[in-house]
Write a protein that holds these residues in place. Structure first.
Motif, PDB file in Angstrom:
ATOM      1  N   MET A 108     -39.097  53.252   2.535  1.00  0.00           N
ATOM      2  CA  MET A 108     -39.328  53.862   3.654  1.00  0.00           C
ATOM      3  C   MET A 108     -40.839  54.879   3.237  1.00  0.00           C
ATOM      4  O   MET A 108     -41.083  55.338   2.448  1.00  0.00           O
ATOM      5  N   THR A 109     -41.422  54.883   4.452  1.00  0.00           N
ATOM      6  CA  THR A 109     -42.733  55.778   4.260  1.00  0.00           C
ATOM      7  C   THR A 109     -42.467  57.151   4.679  1.00  0.00           C
ATOM      8  O   THR A 109     -42.690  57.659   5.898  1.00  0.00           O
ATOM      9  N   THR A 110     -42.095  57.908   3.595  1.00  0.00           N
ATOM     10  CA  THR A 110     -41.582  59.301   3.782  1.00  0.00           C
ATOM     11  C   THR A 110     -42.994  60.138   3.534  1.00  0.00           C
ATOM     12  O   THR A 110     -42.702  61.351   3.877  1.00  0.00           O
TER      13      THR A 110
ATOM     14  N   HIS B 211     -43.617  56.682  15.676  1.00  0.00           N
ATOM     15  CA  HIS B 211     -43.869  55.808  14.705  1.00  0.00           C
ATOM     16  C   HIS B 211     -44.453  54.461  15.419  1.00  0.00           C
ATOM     17  O   HIS B 211     -44.069  54.226  16.671  1.00  0.00           O
ATOM     18  N   CYS B 212     -45.198  54.120  14.763  1.00  0.00           N
ATOM     19  CA  CYS B 212     -46.150  52.902  15.292  1.00  0.00           C
ATOM     20  C   CYS B 212     -46.013  51.712  14.035  1.00  0.00           C
ATOM     21  O   CYS B 212     -46.151  51.843  13.137  1.00  0.00           O
ATOM     22  N   THR B 213     -46.425  50.594  14.645  1.00  0.00           N
ATOM     23  CA  THR B 213     -46.671  49.483  13.778  1.00  0.00           C
ATOM     24  C   THR B 213     -48.338  49.294  13.712  1.00  0.00           C
ATOM     25  O   THR B 213     -48.982  49.663  14.836  1.00  0.00           O
ATOM     26  N   VAL B 214     -48.747  49.116  12.648  1.00  0.00           N
ATOM     27  CA  VAL B 214     -50.167  48.874  12.581  1.00  0.00           C
ATOM     28  C   VAL B 214     -50.671  47.363  11.790  1.00  0.00           C
ATOM     29  O   VAL B 214     -50.227  47.166  10.722  1.00  0.00           O
ATOM     30  N   GLN B 215     -51.218  46.549  12.681  1.00  0.00           N
ATOM     31  CA  GLN B 215     -50.986  45.168  12.508  1.00  0.00           C
ATOM     32  C   GLN B 215     -52.409  44.460  12.603  1.00  0.00           C
ATOM     33  O   GLN B 215     -53.214  45.107  13.116  1.00  0.00           O
ATOM     34  N   ARG B 216     -52.539  43.644  11.749  1.00  0.00           N
ATOM     35  CA  ARG B 216     -53.872  42.859  12.099  1.00  0.00           C
ATOM     36  C   ARG B 216     -53.798  41.708  13.247  1.00  0.00           C
ATOM     37  O   ARG B 216     -52.594  41.166  13.406  1.00  0.00           O
ATOM     38  N   ARG B 217     -54.786  41.574  13.798  1.00  0.00           N
ATOM     39  CA  ARG B 217     -55.122  40.508  14.881  1.00  0.00           C
ATOM     40  C   ARG B 217     -56.129  39.624  14.619  1.00  0.00           C
ATOM     41  O   ARG B 217     -57.266  40.131  14.223  1.00  0.00           O
TER      42      ARG B 217
ATOM     43  N   SER C 293     -39.987  56.418  19.038  1.00  0.00           N
ATOM     44  CA  SER C 293     -39.346  57.671  18.219  1.00  0.00           C
ATOM     45  C   SER C 293     -38.432  56.974  17.013  1.00  0.00           C
ATOM     46  O   SER C 293     -38.242  57.600  16.224  1.00  0.00           O
ATOM     47  N   GLN C 294     -38.416  55.574  17.075  1.00  0.00           N
ATOM     48  CA  GLN C 294     -37.688  54.924  15.907  1.00  0.00           C
ATOM     49  C   GLN C 294     -38.374  54.492  14.895  1.00  0.00           C
ATOM     50  O   GLN C 294     -39.506  53.666  15.193  1.00  0.00           O
ATOM     51  N   ALA C 295     -38.221  54.852  13.629  1.00  0.00           N
ATOM     52  CA  ALA C 295     -38.887  54.089  12.448  1.00  0.00           C
ATOM     53  C   ALA C 295     -38.041  52.866  12.239  1.00  0.00           C
ATOM     54  O   ALA C 295     -36.893  52.674  12.250  1.00  0.00           O
TER      55      ALA C 295
ATOM     56  N   VAL D 128     -45.231  52.886  10.608  1.00  0.00           N
ATOM     57  CA  VAL D 128     -45.403  54.323   9.707  1.00  0.00           C
ATOM     58  C   VAL D 128     -45.258  55.330  10.645  1.00  0.00           C
ATOM     59  O   VAL D 128     -45.482  55.256  11.911  1.00  0.00           O
ATOM     60  N   PRO D 129     -45.237  56.572  10.266  1.00  0.00           N
ATOM     61  CA  PRO D 129     -45.395  57.605  11.004  1.00  0.00           C
ATOM     62  C   PRO D 129     -46.875  57.876  11.631  1.00  0.00           C
ATOM     63  O   PRO D 129     -47.825  57.627  11.102  1.00  0.00           O
ATOM     64  N   TRP D 130     -46.768  58.242  12.869  1.00  0.00           N
ATOM     65  CA  TRP D 130     -47.886  58.242  13.588  1.00  0.00           C
ATOM     66  C   TRP D 130     -48.075  59.739  14.261  1.00  0.00           C
ATOM     67  O   TRP D 130     -47.323  60.423  15.061  1.00  0.00           O
TER      68      TRP D 130
END
Length: 188
Positions: free
Chosen positions: A1-3, A98-104, A167-169, A185-187
């Motif tokens: 987990m990204t703490t 929390h967000c996803t950071v992804q490649r497009r 709000s969900q990790a 990841v936390p945003w």
């Protein structure tokens, strides 16, 4: 987990554009993540903006304290230390979204797609042109980083999409660019 997280800020430089330095920094991180092969380090860009389109001057590394310690214990920042400022490792805020950071990836060149089709399917140029119209091209509107792939050595634009904050990790693994379509990841 990204703490936990560490911010790496690209410093202004009269000789190099911010985007060039961010590309060099991100390429070095990519090489380090390939060597680690652990999938436990994620990234975000706190100054990410779609309008105006910009990645910003800060690369934020996310992971457990142990994973970040292991990464920072290696010499992956060699040659960049004069161009960046590191924050101390800190715990992510408990109330962070929390967000996803992804490649497009985009189909950006109809001509390139036609050449590929001719090669793969043995079609004529006219057949490929009929199958792949000019309007298939999509103009990317996402921020990007210019990087060099460690596997192919090719330079390319890595387009980054950040999901809407929730709000969900969600746990999971990250690829060798520190990105994931599912892990958050936390945003903040």
């Amino acid at each position: 987990m990204t703490t936990h997280y560490i911010d790496i800020r690209v410093l202004p430089d009269p000789e190099f554009a911010e985007s060039m330095l961010m590309g060099a920094l991100y390429t070095k991180l990519h090489r380090a993540l390939v060597q680690r092969a652990a999938g436990d380090i994620g990234v975000s860009f706190p100054h990410y903006s779609r309008i105006p389109r910009a990645i910003g001057p800060v690369l934020r590394l996310h992971g457990s304290a142990a994973a970040l310690d292991a990464l920072m214990g290696s010499n992956w920042l060699a040659g960049m230390r004069d161009h960046v400022r590191l924050s101390p490792m800190q715990a992510a805020p408990a109330d962070a979204k929390h967000c996803t950071v992804q490649r497009r990836q985009f189909k950006t060149s109809a001509e390139r797609l036609r050449r590929r089709r001719i090669k793969r399917k043995g079609e004529t140029a006219d057949q490929a042109a009929a199958a792949i119209p000019d309007d298939i091209e999509r103009k990317p509107d996402l921020p990007f980083v210019h990087i060099r792939s460690s596997s192919t050595g090719q330079s390319f634009q890595l387009f980054v999409k950040v999901s809407a904050p929730t709000s969900q990790a969600v746990g999971g693994t990250f690829n060798t660019y520190g990105l994931s379509a599912t892990a958050t990841v936390p945003w903040f």
